[in-house]
Design a protein around this motif. Sequence first.
Motif, mmCIF file in Angstrom:
data_model
loop_
_atom_site.group_PDB
_atom_site.id
_atom_site.type_symbol
_atom_site.label_atom_id
_atom_site.label_comp_id
_atom_site.label_asym_id
_atom_site.label_seq_id
_atom_site.Cartn_x
_atom_site.Cartn_y
_atom_site.Cartn_z
ATOM 1 N N UNK A 1 17.219 5.540 3.910
ATOM 2 C CA UNK A 1 16.693 5.678 2.546
ATOM 3 C C UNK A 1 15.169 5.745 2.559
ATOM 4 N N UNK A 2 14.622 6.593 1.706
ATOM 5 C CA UNK A 2 13.180 6.749 1.623
ATOM 6 C C UNK A 2 12.599 5.611 0.801
ATOM 7 N N UNK A 3 11.798 4.765 1.447
ATOM 8 C CA UNK A 3 11.247 3.636 0.690
ATOM 9 C C UNK A 3 9.768 3.813 0.382
ATOM 10 N N UNK A 4 9.240 5.005 0.647
ATOM 11 C CA UNK A 4 7.813 5.236 0.349
ATOM 12 C C UNK A 4 7.577 5.063 -1.138
ATOM 13 N N UNK A 5 6.646 4.203 -1.487
ATOM 14 C CA UNK A 5 6.297 4.053 -2.898
ATOM 15 C C UNK A 5 7.244 3.189 -3.699
ATOM 16 N N UNK A 6 8.259 2.629 -3.051
ATOM 17 C CA UNK A 6 9.140 1.716 -3.790
ATOM 18 C C UNK A 6 8.408 0.402 -4.048
ATOM 19 N N UNK A 7 8.641 -0.225 -5.209
ATOM 20 C CA UNK A 7 7.997 -1.524 -5.456
ATOM 21 C C UNK A 7 8.389 -2.556 -4.411
ATOM 22 N N UNK A 8 7.417 -3.412 -4.108
ATOM 23 C CA UNK A 8 7.588 -4.351 -3.014
ATOM 24 C C UNK A 8 8.861 -5.186 -3.125
ATOM 25 N N UNK B 1 0.855 -1.171 0.000
ATOM 26 C CA UNK B 1 0.000 0.000 0.000
ATOM 27 C C UNK B 1 0.896 1.228 0.000
ATOM 28 N N UNK B 2 0.389 2.287 -0.607
ATOM 29 C CA UNK B 2 1.231 3.480 -0.676
ATOM 30 C C UNK B 2 0.607 4.605 0.126
ATOM 31 N N UNK B 3 1.382 5.203 1.042
ATOM 32 C CA UNK B 3 0.835 6.299 1.840
ATOM 33 C C UNK B 3 0.599 7.534 0.985
ATOM 34 N N UNK B 4 -0.499 8.230 1.270
ATOM 35 C CA UNK B 4 -0.774 9.459 0.540
ATOM 36 C C UNK B 4 0.032 10.618 1.090
#
Lengths: 235, 302, 293
Positions: free
Chosen positions: A63-70, A51-54
Amino acid sequence: MLKIEDIDVYYGQLKVLHDVTLTVGERELVAVIGSNGAGKTTLLKSICGLLKPQKGHIRFRGADITGTPTHKIVESGISYVPEGRRLFPYLTVIENLEVGACISRARKEMKETLKTIYQIFPILKERRDQLAGTLSGGEQQMLAIGRALMSRPELLLLDEPSLGLAPVVIQKLFQTIKAIQEEGTSMILVEQNARQALKICDRAYVIETGKIILEGAGQDLLRDERIRKAYLGVR
Amino acid sequence: MVSVIALCAGGALYVGGATFTQLLLGGVLVGGLYTVTALGLALMLGVMKILNFAHGEFLILAAYMTFWLSRLMGVDPFITLAVTCPTLFLFGMLCYRVTLSRTVRKGFDQPVVVTFGLMLFLQNVYTLLWTGNTRAVLTSYSTNTFIVGGVTITILRLVVFILSIAAVLIFHIFLSKAYFGKLIRATMQDYEVAELQGVNTSRVYLLAFGIGSALCGFAGTLISLMYAFEPSVGPLYLLKSLTVVVLAGMGSFLPLALTGVIIGIAESFGSFLVGGGFRDAIPFVLFLLTLLLKPKGLFGRY
Amino acid sequence: MFTALAVVPLLVRTTYILHFIILFFIYAILSLSWNILGGYAGQVNLGHSAFFGIGAYTLGLLWLHGTTPIWISFVLAGVMATAFGLVLIPCFKLRGVYFAIGTLALNETLRVIMINWQDVTGGSSGLRLPTPPIGFSLLPYYYLGLGFFIITILISSFLAKSKFGLAFKSIRENEDAALMLGVHTLKYKVLALCVCAFLAGEAGALNAYYITYIEPYSIFGMTWTVCALFGAILGGVATIPGPIIGACIFLALSELFLGFAEVNLLITGGLLIVVMLLFPEGLMGLVRLRRVS
């Protein structure tokens, strides 16, 4: 090592997590407790990219992993044991484990890792050519955890591992979880079984309707009156 | 089961022993080809839940390649396998990348229309490039036969059958033993959890589509040897392959060997009893019957 | 728009334009009818040309063998198509792709049977129907076509706005949810099917009446299904203007590439892909987007 900053997560139009902030340090076992539907699984799914946070960010080792593919998140060292185990039913025990080692770093060390897993869960070695769908509940849970460990993660996410298991098995399970932590893996343990979770964890968060309402050391929360009333079944 | 045996016995008496064996054998040999033809379709359907309406067109592309290679360069058709398989592999992945990768997992309707459009597109490209004339690949040994116990066997059919079975076996071994084969099976069973193990499911889909297309390449070459073809023949093979798949059910791929042979035999006896023109309708009828009576197929898991 | 169409033949004398519009009526009715089952109810039917062909043959055969008055033949054409449509009912047990294939299979089976049923259908040489004398006017055809066109639009609108339309929509969006809410999905699917088949049959009958030649290879062929599908999808499924515009474009394309059927279909195929990937709501969807922003 893991920092979740102020995330909002939606299921479609419905906001399920509000401004959630959470951290996990090295070799820490962090518990997340709360009632059904509070958002615990959503939290874990957001960490591993399903799931991707809005809003907000998730950082792993800086490292920013928000929105990185699983699959990339798994490669960077996070592993998730889903709620209900979700094994590959028509693959054998050993095949499940082998697939668990999919990331390149782990594939090279597959033989070594398998030995370790068999040491932690000897029953898996015994049943290694059996179809995963035919195992008992407890065995399936062990396989699920074993499979997640095959990728040699630094952070392990466990989603309600005690669900549907007999009390005797649950005891063994939590002992094993503690042992895994002692080997050096950090963990986030999501549980409805609050007592056990609080007993073995270092720190814990309490989540209710998508918001973190309490945070503290496991032992402290065990003694906290509100927690005892709400989650530990004490009058 | 008993009824099937009784039917067979009755049939044998009705047509006479030698003819019965002839028809049976013919059906089995064709069945092998049908199985390998259906393999690519089954893979795409199983992994990505996409029904490739252009399946027939992929087959025919390979058939045309074999035709032109053997016609223009005098290459033996079996040698062309070395060309058709890799080419179809790449072609398939190209098609996937350009069209389908965006519609995977978006429900049923979108991929249906997209592959349908692809089918139309390809079919007409072939007609424009190579005209609607019927083609067939003939070799010096196309009609050689030998007789065993009163039954005539065409050597070509036998070779095709053996190659088909070999392909099926290799594919099965790949799926069960090779690491990537296990990744494919895992993705088939639960793609979300596969992703959680670090499997790059997008890449698995792409490669699976490629492998499925390569299988079409293999089958297409063999088809060109056995049957005449022209651009509009695609949908016929699509439906035949689909019948094999649906009769077997979704799950594992080995039952396809059995159902391929069943279809082959049904066609063999059917066209003998009902007459050649209706031969192509037999798989359709079987297909409809299966969907209506046993939608999960004989061995289906999903 | 209707008044414009009604008045056109009185102003325009060019036969070609009238011919184009008559064909347009046929294509539009075909698209609109497909839209009822495929667009509104969400059941992608790939065997649409079956209805078309049966309607055509019913009219053709009745006309050829002289006795039945033309009006009744038209009605019967629709009825026979609907009757065949009922054969599709068992296919409703299937979902999504499998339904689509089921319809395709039925269509192809019908086609093969019809091609081989020489005595009735004339096999590959087809049926030649009585042609009107030279110098005939296109007007009666025009108004006949217009009439059916209007009827089809009225029926479609009525269904779309009524409770049937709501039921269709619920089935299209999530059939399981609809079932659990107590929507009798089978009943509605059958209803959509019947209307769809009837109208498509009428389109087929119209086609036979106007072209006066039918043969099974083409009348049950993919082209008609593609026309219907393309029209509805390009124009915008589950709308009324959508299939109309789509049919118009399809017709324009076919006329443009007359004699080059392959190029036409090639472009159609390509467009289907492009439309589905980029704007699945069709042209009407784009219009709607622009209005919203």
